[in-house]
Design a protein around this motif. Structure first.
Motif, PDB file in Angstrom:
ATOM      1  N   ASN A 103       0.850  -1.188   0.000  1.00 18.33           N
ATOM      2  CA  ASN A 103       0.000   0.000   0.000  1.00 18.33           C
ATOM      3  C   ASN A 103       0.886   1.238   0.000  1.00 18.33           C
ATOM      4  N   LEU A 104       0.562   2.179  -0.869  1.00 13.43           N
ATOM      5  CA  LEU A 104       1.377   3.387  -1.039  1.00 13.43           C
ATOM      6  C   LEU A 104       0.738   4.568  -0.326  1.00 13.43           C
ATOM      7  N   VAL A 106       2.819   8.315 -10.378  1.00 10.92           N
ATOM      8  CA  VAL A 106       3.464   7.029 -10.092  1.00 10.92           C
ATOM      9  C   VAL A 106       3.885   6.370 -11.401  1.00 10.92           C
ATOM     10  N   ILE A 115       1.861  -1.762  -6.460  1.00  7.91           N
ATOM     11  CA  ILE A 115       0.936  -1.147  -5.512  1.00  7.91           C
ATOM     12  C   ILE A 115      -0.477  -1.729  -5.613  1.00  7.91           C
ATOM     13  N   THR A 164      -3.575   3.085  -2.877  1.00 10.21           N
ATOM     14  CA  THR A 164      -2.840   4.334  -2.680  1.00 10.21           C
ATOM     15  C   THR A 164      -3.659   5.286  -1.813  1.00 10.21           C
ATOM     16  N   LYS A 221      -3.519   9.280  -0.115  1.00  5.05           N
ATOM     17  CA  LYS A 221      -2.841  10.574  -0.165  1.00  5.05           C
ATOM     18  C   LYS A 221      -3.110  11.334   1.128  1.00  5.05           C
TER      19      LYS A 221
END
Length: 265
Positions: free
Chosen positions: A176-177, A192, A200, A203, A205
């Motif tokens: 997981n990003l 990305v 990934i 994601t 933010k």
């Protein structure tokens, strides 16, 4: 991942750390280099040659150290080197084609408030070798969930993601990003690239003053088995890297290994 290096200090956690390294190396079928770097400080006019004495004592120490763990069929190679710690480790990792260096949070510190001691802090701060920080006393287990925290997803350095890819492939990990928008955000930082995108699953933010603060806010919700960060001039450890010593109150987890990728720009 074929070659893993473990620098050995004098911490009370050294045996536990080496056992974790052996268990980790076994999964990858990797060689494990167990090394100690020593330096010689002599006064002007000193006639006694102590190099060979220190080398012998260091080798004896390492061999006795390795005997305390179950090597489980892993090829363990013991080596000693004379020189300054950081310069020597850089050269050793180049000559042995090291893929990963595994370090203890506190190789020599006896201060219970310290997360990364001066020696470990120097290795993380001053080298560009991919590193895995293993919490004290942690027993090896498969790495299923990985949280990768970045302030910029821009990747220019070849093979920068190699250690992460190896771990993901070996354990079929979910990555997981976490993209953290900081005051240093530049247009395109959250673009990305395809190599990273392949790794990934999800994601998130976040907007925080530093990548470090973003991780503190989100890592418990993700409950990862591994945190992956990157060396940058202004990256995860910026706040922490003001000194080589890093305190537990600033960042500490007794169960969370931290994979530090080499600088990716």
């Amino acid at each position: 991942m074929k070659n893993i290096l473990v620098p050995v200090g004098s911490s009370k956690n050294a045996v536990s750390h080496l056992q974790y390294a052996v268990d980790f190396a076994k999964v990858f079928g990797a060689k494990l280099y167990v090394v100690q770097v020593y330096n010689v400080y002599t006064k002007a006019g000193t006639m006694i040659k102590v190099d060979h004495i220190l080398e012998r004592e260091s080798l004896d120490f390492l061999h006795s150290h390795v005997k305390k763990v179950n090597t489980k069929g892993v090829e363990v190679i013991v080596k000693t080197f004379k020189g300054k710690l950081i310069d020597t480790l850089e050269l050793v990792c180049q000559s042995l084609d090291i893929d990963l260096i595994m370090i203890e949070p506190r190789t020599n510190s006896v201060n219970e408030e310290v997360y990364l001691g001066k020696t470990s802090g120097k290795i993380i701060k001053q080298t560009n070798i991919p590193a895995l920080i293993v919490p004290e006393g942690l027993k090896f287990k498969p790495i299923i969930y990985i949280l990768m925290a970045l302030k910029s997803a821009v990747i220019r350095k070849e093979n920068a993601l190699k250690p992460l890819i190896s771990i993901k492939d070996q354990f079929k990990s979910i990555v997981n990003l976490l993209l953290v928008k900081t005051p240093f955000y530049n247009e395109g930082d959250f673009d990305v690239n395809p190599e990273l995108a392949k790794l990934i699953t999800n994601t998130t933010k976040s907007e925080n003053a530093t990548t470090f603060q973003g991780v503190l806010e989100h890592y418990k919700d993700n409950d990862p088995d591994l945190l992956c960060v990157v060396r940058r001039k202004r990256g995860f450890f910026t706040k922490l890297w003001e000194n080589n010593t890093i305190l537990k109150k600033d960042f500490y987890s007794s169960t969370l290994p931290v994979l530090v990728l080499s600088g990716i720009k």
